[in-house]
Design a protein around this motif. Structure first.
Motif, PDB file in Angstrom:
ATOM      1  N   GLY A  67      28.504 -13.263  10.739  1.00  0.00           N
ATOM      2  CA  GLY A  67      27.369 -12.695  10.046  1.00  0.00           C
ATOM      3  C   GLY A  67      26.112 -12.791  10.872  1.00  0.00           C
ATOM      4  O   GLY A  67      26.155 -13.010  12.090  1.00  0.00           O
ATOM      5  N   HIS A  68      24.961 -12.641  10.210  1.00  0.00           N
ATOM      6  CA  HIS A  68      23.658 -12.673  10.871  1.00  0.00           C
ATOM      7  C   HIS A  68      23.260 -14.125  11.125  1.00  0.00           C
ATOM      8  O   HIS A  68      22.871 -14.842  10.205  1.00  0.00           O
ATOM      9  N   GLY A  69      23.375 -14.539  12.374  1.00  0.00           N
ATOM     10  CA  GLY A  69      23.065 -15.918  12.701  1.00  0.00           C
ATOM     11  C   GLY A  69      24.119 -16.857  12.156  1.00  0.00           C
ATOM     12  O   GLY A  69      25.168 -16.443  11.656  1.00  0.00           O
ATOM     13  N   PRO A  70      23.857 -18.161  12.239  1.00  0.00           N
ATOM     14  CA  PRO A  70      24.818 -19.139  11.720  1.00  0.00           C
ATOM     15  C   PRO A  70      24.820 -19.170  10.199  1.00  0.00           C
ATOM     16  O   PRO A  70      23.916 -18.642   9.547  1.00  0.00           O
ATOM     17  N   ASN A  72      30.411  -6.785   8.971  1.00  0.00           N
ATOM     18  CA  ASN A  72      30.850  -6.027  10.139  1.00  0.00           C
ATOM     19  C   ASN A  72      29.713  -5.660  11.074  1.00  0.00           C
ATOM     20  O   ASN A  72      29.889  -5.631  12.298  1.00  0.00           O
ATOM     21  N   ASP A  73      28.518  -5.370  10.528  1.00  0.00           N
ATOM     22  CA  ASP A  73      27.381  -5.037  11.379  1.00  0.00           C
ATOM     23  C   ASP A  73      26.456  -6.234  11.604  1.00  0.00           C
ATOM     24  O   ASP A  73      25.354  -6.093  12.141  1.00  0.00           O
ATOM     25  N   ARG A  74      26.903  -7.414  11.163  1.00  0.00           N
ATOM     26  CA  ARG A  74      26.180  -8.680  11.372  1.00  0.00           C
ATOM     27  C   ARG A  74      24.793  -8.665  10.728  1.00  0.00           C
ATOM     28  O   ARG A  74      23.849  -9.287  11.234  1.00  0.00           O
ATOM     29  N   ASP A 117      34.185  -8.992   2.528  1.00  0.00           N
ATOM     30  CA  ASP A 117      34.113  -8.153   3.713  1.00  0.00           C
ATOM     31  C   ASP A 117      33.075  -7.074   3.431  1.00  0.00           C
ATOM     32  O   ASP A 117      32.763  -6.784   2.271  1.00  0.00           O
ATOM     33  N   GLY A 118      32.512  -6.486   4.483  1.00  0.00           N
ATOM     34  CA  GLY A 118      31.541  -5.424   4.282  1.00  0.00           C
ATOM     35  C   GLY A 118      30.485  -5.437   5.353  1.00  0.00           C
ATOM     36  O   GLY A 118      30.747  -5.821   6.502  1.00  0.00           O
ATOM     37  N   THR A 167      25.238 -10.481   0.766  1.00  0.00           N
ATOM     38  CA  THR A 167      24.930 -11.911   0.805  1.00  0.00           C
ATOM     39  C   THR A 167      25.846 -12.665  -0.138  1.00  0.00           C
ATOM     40  O   THR A 167      26.091 -12.227  -1.263  1.00  0.00           O
ATOM     41  N   VAL A 168      26.332 -13.805   0.308  1.00  0.00           N
ATOM     42  CA  VAL A 168      27.081 -14.716  -0.557  1.00  0.00           C
ATOM     43  C   VAL A 168      26.335 -16.047  -0.593  1.00  0.00           C
ATOM     44  O   VAL A 168      26.049 -16.639   0.461  1.00  0.00           O
ATOM     45  N   ARG A 169      26.022 -16.509  -1.800  1.00  0.00           N
ATOM     46  CA  ARG A 169      25.366 -17.807  -2.002  1.00  0.00           C
ATOM     47  C   ARG A 169      26.301 -18.692  -2.821  1.00  0.00           C
ATOM     48  O   ARG A 169      26.757 -18.294  -3.894  1.00  0.00           O
ATOM     49  N   ILE A 170      26.546 -19.883  -2.320  1.00  0.00           N
ATOM     50  CA  ILE A 170      27.396 -20.856  -3.002  1.00  0.00           C
ATOM     51  C   ILE A 170      26.582 -22.125  -3.184  1.00  0.00           C
ATOM     52  O   ILE A 170      26.193 -22.773  -2.204  1.00  0.00           O
ATOM     53  N   GLY A 171      26.288 -22.487  -4.437  1.00  0.00           N
ATOM     54  CA  GLY A 171      25.453 -23.649  -4.711  1.00  0.00           C
ATOM     55  C   GLY A 171      26.047 -24.542  -5.778  1.00  0.00           C
ATOM     56  O   GLY A 171      26.623 -24.061  -6.759  1.00  0.00           O
TER      57      GLY A 171
END
Length: 369
Positions: A357-360, A326-328, A296-297, A301-305
């Motif tokens: 989030g920001h976009g999809p 929260n602010d996208r 949350d926040g 950025t969260v990256r999962i690879g």
């Protein structure tokens, strides 16, 4: 001798480190990353251009790799299991530096009688179990604690939430049966590891059956809880396995305003057991989202690879991953990964995921179902 490659969900009876099995798999670059600048030659030569979908091992940047422990500052033990004690672990970490173990040739479990705490007088602490050591919280206590803002750790660092130290590196070790329930200082959570300020890196660690509080709208991190990291640099989680975690939210990983890079790891059988979501519904305690990962926040950025997330469960939303900016302005990236059979009991935006989030969501070469 360090363990190298085991089956993804195999654990050595919670006594040693299990690593996802990607032997022989092509190594994939992260989306938008340079072509493995600084990577080992072996990784550069195994790059492939196939568009096969699902779990494939991805490249690990230099800063996310295990620390060099060839010249340790301190060595715990004298070659036998009995010589490796809780007291020695606590004292060694308090003194700082690069710490290794010499407990004999076989896997060993050290039952911790006290939480291991990092002092803020040290720039960096590296704790390396050599692939044979598991620290157990015995279901009674948190295992590792680092907090740049806690004056009891030697001093409260200036601008502590954005302090470059202490840096805590945990590698080649097992952390089992940690429990932070009831400890709500600095927001609580983090049954195995709690990090507040400074920097945290986790490499080749097996997390088994770790716990934090059962309810709370924003409380989480059955295994790892992170609050604030230096310059919003990501917490790196690499070649690690998370099984059997339980917490109100984020039974494996949880954070507020922290970025993560999770590479070549496995999450299975973790459960977010709170109920009432966030904001909590009337007459509920709140929680229950992010069976494996809860974040949350705002701008993070969260990256999962290269990661497998399977059979995780959330009482509310995001059976595998809960991500809210929260602010996208923040975004979730998933590449060369498989998210499968993750249960969201009440809400999700994609199977096993709740995302705002920001976009999809940026999804590439992955299976989500």
């Amino acid at each position: 001798m360090r363990l190298s490659v085991l089956a993804p969900l195999a654990l050595l009876a919670a006594t040693a480190v299990a690593v996802p099995s990607y032997a022989g798999a092509a190594v994939r670059p992260a989306p938008g990353a340079p072509a493995l600048n600084g990577a080992e030659p072996a990784l550069r030569t195994t790059l492939a251009t196939t568009t096969d979908r699902g779990v494939e091992r991805v490249a690990v940047p230099k800063e996310a790799r295990a620390a060099d422990t060839s010249n340790p500052t301190r060595v715990i033990g004298r070659g036998t299991p009995a010589s490796c004690t809780s007291r020695k672990v606590v004292r060694a970490v308090a003194k700082g530096g690069v710490i290794t173990f010499r407990c004999g040739p076989d896997p060993v479990v050290i039952r911790m009688r006290h939480t291991v705490k990092v002092n803020n007088t040290h720039r960096r602490v590296v704790l390396d179990g050599g692939g044979l050591v598991t620290l157990s919280g015995a279901g009674k206590r948190r295992i590792l604690y680092e907090n740049a803002c806690d004056p009891s750790r030697g001093l409260r660092l200036r601008n502590c939430q954005d302090s470059p130290r202490p840096q805590l590196v945990v590698q080649n070790i097992g952390l089992a049966n940690g429990n932070s329930s009831g400890d709500l200082d600095y927001g609580g959570g983090g049954g195995a590891i709690f990090s507040y300020g400074g920097r945290l890196k986790v490499v080749n660690v097996t997390f088994t059956d770790n716990r934090c509080d059962r309810t709370g709208p924003d409380l989480g991190g059955g295994a790892v809880r992170a609050r604030f990291q230096y310059h919003n640099e990501p917490v790196y989680v690499v070649h690690s396995t998370f099984v059997g975690g339980r917490c109100s939210n984020g039974a494996a990983l949880s954070s507020i305003n922290v970025s993560w890079t999770v590479l070549n790891s496995v999450f299975s059988g973790n459960r977010a057991i709170g109920y009432g979501a966030n904001p909590r519904r009337p007459h509920t305690p709140g929680g229950g989202s992010g069976g494996a990962i809860y974040t949350d926040g705002e701008d993070y950025t969260v990256r999962i690879g290269g990661t497998l997330m399977r059979r995780n469960h959330a009482n509310e939303g995001g059976g595998a991953v809960f991500y809210v900016s929260n602010d996208r302005t923040g975004r979730l990236h998933i590449y060369w990964s498989t998210l499968k059979d993750n249960v969201s009991e009440r809400f999700e935006t994609r199977p096993g995921i709740f995302y705002e989030g920001h976009g999809p969501i940026d999804v590439r070469h992955s299976i989500i179902r």
